[in-house]
Write an enzyme that holds these catalytic residues in place. Structure first.
Site, PDB file in Angstrom:
ATOM      1  N   CYS A   1       1.305   4.192  16.362  1.00 39.06           N
ATOM      2  CA  CYS A   1       2.168   3.169  16.968  1.00 39.06           C
ATOM      3  C   CYS A   1       3.377   2.779  16.126  1.00 39.06           C
ATOM      4  CB  CYS A   1       1.341   1.937  17.303  1.00 39.06           C
ATOM      5  SG  CYS A   1       0.158   2.282  18.610  1.00 39.06           S
TER       6      CYS A   1
ATOM      7  N   GLY B   1       0.827  -1.210   0.000  1.00 37.62           N
ATOM      8  CA  GLY B   1       0.000   0.000   0.000  1.00 37.62           C
ATOM      9  C   GLY B   1       0.851   1.245   0.000  1.00 37.62           C
TER      10      GLY B   1
ATOM     11  N   LYS C   1      -5.945   4.393   8.704  1.00 39.11           N
ATOM     12  CA  LYS C   1      -6.531   3.106   8.333  1.00 39.11           C
ATOM     13  C   LYS C   1      -8.043   3.198   8.540  1.00 39.11           C
ATOM     14  CE  LYS C   1      -6.033   0.435  12.557  1.00 39.11           C
ATOM     15  NZ  LYS C   1      -5.601  -0.850  13.030  1.00 39.11           N
TER      16      LYS C   1
HETATM   17  N1  LIG Z   1      -3.479   3.922  19.955  1.00 42.32           N
HETATM   18  C1  LIG Z   1      -3.163   2.640  19.818  1.00 42.32           C
HETATM   19  O1  LIG Z   1      -3.601   1.951  18.903  1.00 42.32           O
HETATM   20  C2  LIG Z   1      -2.243   1.979  20.817  1.00 42.32           C
HETATM   21  C3  LIG Z   1      -2.168   0.582  20.852  1.00 42.32           C
HETATM   22  C4  LIG Z   1      -1.321  -0.017  21.786  1.00 42.32           C
HETATM   23  C5  LIG Z   1      -0.555   0.775  22.634  1.00 42.32           C
HETATM   24  N2  LIG Z   1      -0.625   2.132  22.556  1.00 42.32           N
HETATM   25  C6  LIG Z   1       0.172   2.923  23.482  1.00 42.32           C
HETATM   26  O2  LIG Z   1      -0.676   3.368  24.539  1.00 42.32           O
HETATM   27  C7  LIG Z   1      -0.279   4.676  24.984  1.00 42.32           C
HETATM   28  C8  LIG Z   1      -1.455   5.631  24.865  1.00 42.32           C
HETATM   29  O3  LIG Z   1      -1.770   5.758  23.494  1.00 42.32           O
HETATM   30  P1  LIG Z   1      -3.124   6.469  23.007  1.00 42.32           P
HETATM   31  O4  LIG Z   1      -3.188   6.273  21.549  1.00 42.32           O
HETATM   32  O5  LIG Z   1      -4.250   6.030  23.869  1.00 42.32           O
HETATM   33  O6  LIG Z   1      -2.760   7.993  23.362  1.00 42.32           O
HETATM   34  P2  LIG Z   1      -3.755   9.235  23.344  1.00 42.32           P
HETATM   35  O7  LIG Z   1      -2.913  10.406  23.030  1.00 42.32           O
HETATM   36  O8  LIG Z   1      -4.964   8.941  22.525  1.00 42.32           O
HETATM   37  O9  LIG Z   1      -4.252   9.346  24.873  1.00 42.32           O
HETATM   38  C9  LIG Z   1      -3.437   9.724  25.932  1.00 42.32           C
HETATM   39  C10 LIG Z   1      -4.300  10.442  26.961  1.00 42.32           C
HETATM   40  O10 LIG Z   1      -3.513  10.685  28.121  1.00 42.32           O
HETATM   41  C11 LIG Z   1      -3.884  11.946  28.653  1.00 42.32           C
HETATM   42  N3  LIG Z   1      -2.816  12.443  29.543  1.00 42.32           N
HETATM   43  C12 LIG Z   1      -1.582  12.882  29.213  1.00 42.32           C
HETATM   44  N4  LIG Z   1      -0.913  13.269  30.320  1.00 42.32           N
HETATM   45  C13 LIG Z   1      -1.741  13.044  31.376  1.00 42.32           C
HETATM   46  C14 LIG Z   1      -1.626  13.246  32.775  1.00 42.32           C
HETATM   47  N5  LIG Z   1      -0.507  13.752  33.315  1.00 42.32           N
HETATM   48  N6  LIG Z   1      -2.661  12.918  33.552  1.00 42.32           N
HETATM   49  C15 LIG Z   1      -3.800  12.419  33.016  1.00 42.32           C
HETATM   50  N7  LIG Z   1      -3.971  12.206  31.687  1.00 42.32           N
HETATM   51  C16 LIG Z   1      -2.950  12.523  30.877  1.00 42.32           C
HETATM   52  C17 LIG Z   1      -4.103  12.799  27.416  1.00 42.32           C
HETATM   53  O11 LIG Z   1      -4.890  13.949  27.694  1.00 42.32           O
HETATM   54  C18 LIG Z   1      -4.808  11.810  26.495  1.00 42.32           C
HETATM   55  O12 LIG Z   1      -6.214  11.868  26.638  1.00 42.32           O
HETATM   56  C19 LIG Z   1       0.929   5.051  24.124  1.00 42.32           C
HETATM   57  O13 LIG Z   1       2.103   4.706  24.802  1.00 42.32           O
HETATM   58  C20 LIG Z   1       0.752   4.188  22.896  1.00 42.32           C
HETATM   59  O14 LIG Z   1       1.982   3.914  22.258  1.00 42.32           O
HETATM   60  C21 LIG Z   1      -1.465   2.749  21.685  1.00 42.32           C
END
Ligand SMILES: NC(=O)c1ccc[n+]([C@@H]2O[C@H](COP(=O)([O-])OP(=O)(O)OC[C@H]3O[C@@H](n4cnc5c(N)ncnc54)[C@H](O)[C@@H]3O)[C@@H](O)[C@H]2O)c1
Length: 476
Positions: A271, A264, A332
Site C-alpha cells: 500500500c 526502521g 512487517k
Molecule cells: N493489502 C492491503 O493491506 C490493503 C489495504 C487497504 C486497501 N488495499 C487495496 O485493496 C485492493 C486489493 O488489494 P489486495 O492486497 O487485496 O490485492 P491482492 O493482489 O492480494 O488481491 C487481488 C485479487 O484480485 C483478483 N483479480 C484480479 N483481477 C480480477 C478479475 N478480473 N476478476 C476477478 N478477480 C480478479 C486477483 O486474482 C487477486 O486474488 C488494492 O487496490 C489495494 O491497494 C489493500
C-alpha cells in the site's frame, strides 16, 4: 444481505470472511482458478491471523462460497464489492486495468439493480470510470443504464491485524454522490454495516471524490510519519542522540500521538509505496506537485538501504566469504506479504556482493523465495548463495552478523548467550530497534540500531579497508 466480493486477495478475502461472520451471505469470485480451488478445498491462500478460523466457521455454516464464475457472482449480491489489485504503473500512477475489466464484466452480467462498491484503492475519478464501463456494457445489451450505482468505500485495514481492523473500524468512509438512487443506496449500506454503528456512528458519509482522496491522504500521512522519524533517527546517529527517547518525547504530545513514529529500515508492503507514488502522479496529472509526499518516498527509498550501508561500513564492499543471517523477510510482522519488502533490497545487494545469506521468517519463507527468484532471475549464481532456514538459530550459526529486518514477536527476546557462542562474530544490525543497546553492550555483543547511539558497534567489526560505502541510489 447477499454480498458479492470480486477479488479474493488480502482485502477481498478479509472483507468476505468478516461480512460472513456478521451473518451476510457472501460469494467471493476470483479469476485465479488455483486460488478458488484452494479456497473450495478448505485452504487459505494468504497468511492473516484469524482468517483461517473465520473462513472455516463460515464455510461450515454455509455463509461463504467461492467461485470463478462472474455471471453467478454478479447475480448473487445486492451489493457488489470490487477488491482487485491496483498496482503501480511505470510512471507511478495506479494501474486500473483490473478494476475496469471487472466493471465491464459486471456490466455484461448485470440484470437487476446493484450497488457496486469500490473497495480497491483508486485515484479520484475512478468511480465515474467504473460507472461508464458498466453503462457501456448495459447499453450494448439494450438495457437501461441506471440499473446500478457506483460508490466508494475505501479499505483501511492493516495486514497482520486485518480481521481486527475490519471488525473494529475506527471509521467507515463511504463516498456517495447525490442522485436518483442516493437514499436507497444509503439505506443498503447502513444495513450492511449496521453492526459497526450500534455503539456510535462510525460511518462518515461524503461525496465520491472525497472518499477516494481520503484513502490516499491517510496512507500518505502515515508514510510521512515513518519517513520523518527515519530522518530524525539518521540525524540522531550523527549527533549522538537516541531516537527512541525522542519518539517517546514527541509522542507524549497529544497533538502528535504515539502511532507510526518508529524508525526502521523503511516502509514496504502493498500500500504505502504504491499509494504515495499514485498520489504524486495524480497531482502531476493535475499540473500540480506533492512536494512533501515526493520527499517521503525519496527518504524511504534510501532508508531501505541503511542496514546495507552499515554492513558495508563494517565489512567493506566485497562480501565474499562472509555469512549474514537475516531475521524477518515479510515487510512487517504477522503477514507473508513480500510486496516491496525492504528485505528484498538488502538480500539482493548482499548476494550480489558475494555474501552467503541465511534467512528466517516465521511465515513468509515461501513468498520470499518466490519474490527473490523473480528479483534475481538474471543472477542465478548469486541467488544460489541464499538459504532460507526453518529456524532463527539455524540462520545465525557461524554468521558474521545478524540483520534484523522484521519485528516479529519471536525475535523480541532471543537467547543472546546462544547467539554469542554460535555466531562467528557477535554483531547485530537491528533494523527495527528491537533491542536495548545497553543490554547488548553489557553482554559483549556489538550492536547497531537505527538512531540508537551505538558507539560500541561502530568500534567493532572489520573496519572498511578502502572503499567508502556506496551511495543509497547504487544500492537500491
Ligand atoms: N493489502 C492491503 O493491506 C490493503 C489495504 C487497504 C486497501 N488495499 C487495496 O485493496 C485492493 C486489493 O488489494 P489486495 O492486497 O487485496 O490485492 P491482492 O493482489 O492480494 O488481491 C487481488 C485479487 O484480485 C483478483 N483479480 C484480479 N483481477 C480480477 C478479475 N478480473 N476478476 C476477478 N478477480 C480478479 C486477483 O486474482 C487477486 O486474488 C488494492 O487496490 C489495494 O491497494 C489493500
Amino acid at each position: 444481505m447477499k454480498i458479492t466480493v470480486i477479488g479474493a486477495g488480502y482485502v477481498g478475502l478479509v472483507t468476505g470472511a468478516c461480512l460472513a461472520e456478521l451473518g451476510h451471505q457472501v460469494l467471493c469470485v476470483d479469476n485465479n482458478p488455483e486460488k478458488i480451488a484452494l479456497l473450495n478445498a478448505a485452504g487459505v491462500p494468504i497468511y492473516e491471523p484469524g482468517l483461517q478460523e473465520y473462513l472455516a466457521r463460515n464455510r461450515a455454516e454455509g455463509r461463504i462460497h467461492f467461485t470463478t464464475e462472474m455471471n453467478e457472482a454478479v447475480d448473487h449480491g445486492e451489493v457488489i464489492f470490487i477488491a482487485v489489485g491496483t498496482p503501480s504503473q511505470e510512471d507511478g500512477s495506479a494501474d486500473l486495468q483490473h478494476v475496469l475489466a471487472v466493471a465491464s464484466q459486471v456490466g455484461r452480467h448485470l440484470k437487476n439493480f446493484k450497488v457496486v462498491v469500490n473497495k480497491s484503492t483508486v485515484p479520484v475519478g475512478t468511480a465515474y470510470r467504473v460507472q461508464a464501463a458498466i453503462a457501456i456494457e448495459l447499453r450494448k445489451r439494450g438495457i437501461q443504464d441506471d440499473l446500478f450505482e457506483v460508490i466508494s468505500n475505501p479499505e483501511f485495514l492493516k495486514e497482520g491485524a486485518a480481521i481486527d481492523d475490519f471488525m473494529r473500524p475506527d471509521r467507515i468512509v463511504i463516498g456517495l454522490d447525490k442522485g436518483p438512487h442516493h437514499d436507497l443506496v444509503q439505506q443498503k449500506m447502513e444495513q450492511l454495516y449496521a453492526s459497526f454503528n450500534r455503539h456510535h456512528a462510525r460511518t462518515l458519509w461524503m461525496d465520491v471524490r472525497s472518499a477516494e482522496l481520503t484513502k490516499y491522504a491517510a496512507n500518505a500521512m502515515l508514510a510521512t510519519r515513518i519517513s520523518f522519524m527515519n530522518e530524525v533517527a539518521n540525524l540522531a546517529d550523527l549527533v549522538g542522540a537516541d531516537v527512541d527517547s525522542v519518539r517517546r518525547g514527541i509522542g507524549a504530545d497529544a497533538r502528535i500521538g504515539h502511532g507510526f513514529l518508529y524508525a526502521g529500515t523503511g516502509y514496504g508492503g502493498s500500500c504505502f509505496p504504491k499509494d504515495t507514488r499514485a498520489l504524486v502522479q495524480t497531482a502531476l496529472d493535475c499540473g500540480s506537485t506533492m512536494k512533501v509526499v515526493s520527499a517521503v518516498e525519496h527518504v524511504n527509498d534510501s532508508q531501505k538501504t541503511v542496514l546495507l550501508q552499515r554492513t558495508l561500513q563494517h565489512f567493506g564492499n566485497d562480501l565474499n566469504g562472509l555469512k549474514f543471517a537475516i531475521w524477518g523477510l515479510a515487510f512487517k510482522p504477522n503477514t507473508d506479504d513480500m510486496r516491496e519488502a525492504p528485505s528484498r533490497v538488502v538480500i539482493k545487494n548482499l548476494l550480489m556482493r558475494g555474501a552467503q545469506v541465511h534467512a528466517f521468517d516465521p511465515v513468509a519463507s515461501k513468498e520470499a523465495m518466490h519474490a527473490l527468484t523473480l528479483d534475481m532471475a538474471d543472477q542465478p549464481q548469486a541467488l544460489a548463495r541464499l538459504k532460507i532456514e526453518t529456524s532463527a538459530y539455524e540462520a545465525t550459526e557461524n554468521a558474521d552478523a545478524l540483520l534484523v529486518l522484521t519485528e516479529w514477536k519471536n525475535f523480541h527476546h532471543p537467547d543472546f548467550a546462544l547467539l554469542k557462542t554460535q555466531m562467528k562474530r557477535p554483531l547485530i544490525l537491528d533494523g527495527r530497534n528491537l533491542y536495548d543497546p545497553q543490554w547488548l553492550e553489557d553482554l559483549g555483543i556489538a550492536y547497531q540500531g537505527i538512531g540508537r547511539r551505538n558507539e560500541l558497534a561502530l568500534q567493532l567489526g572489520r573496519p572498511t579497508e578502502a572503499q567508502p560505502a556506496e551511495s543509497a541510489m547504487a544500492l537500491s
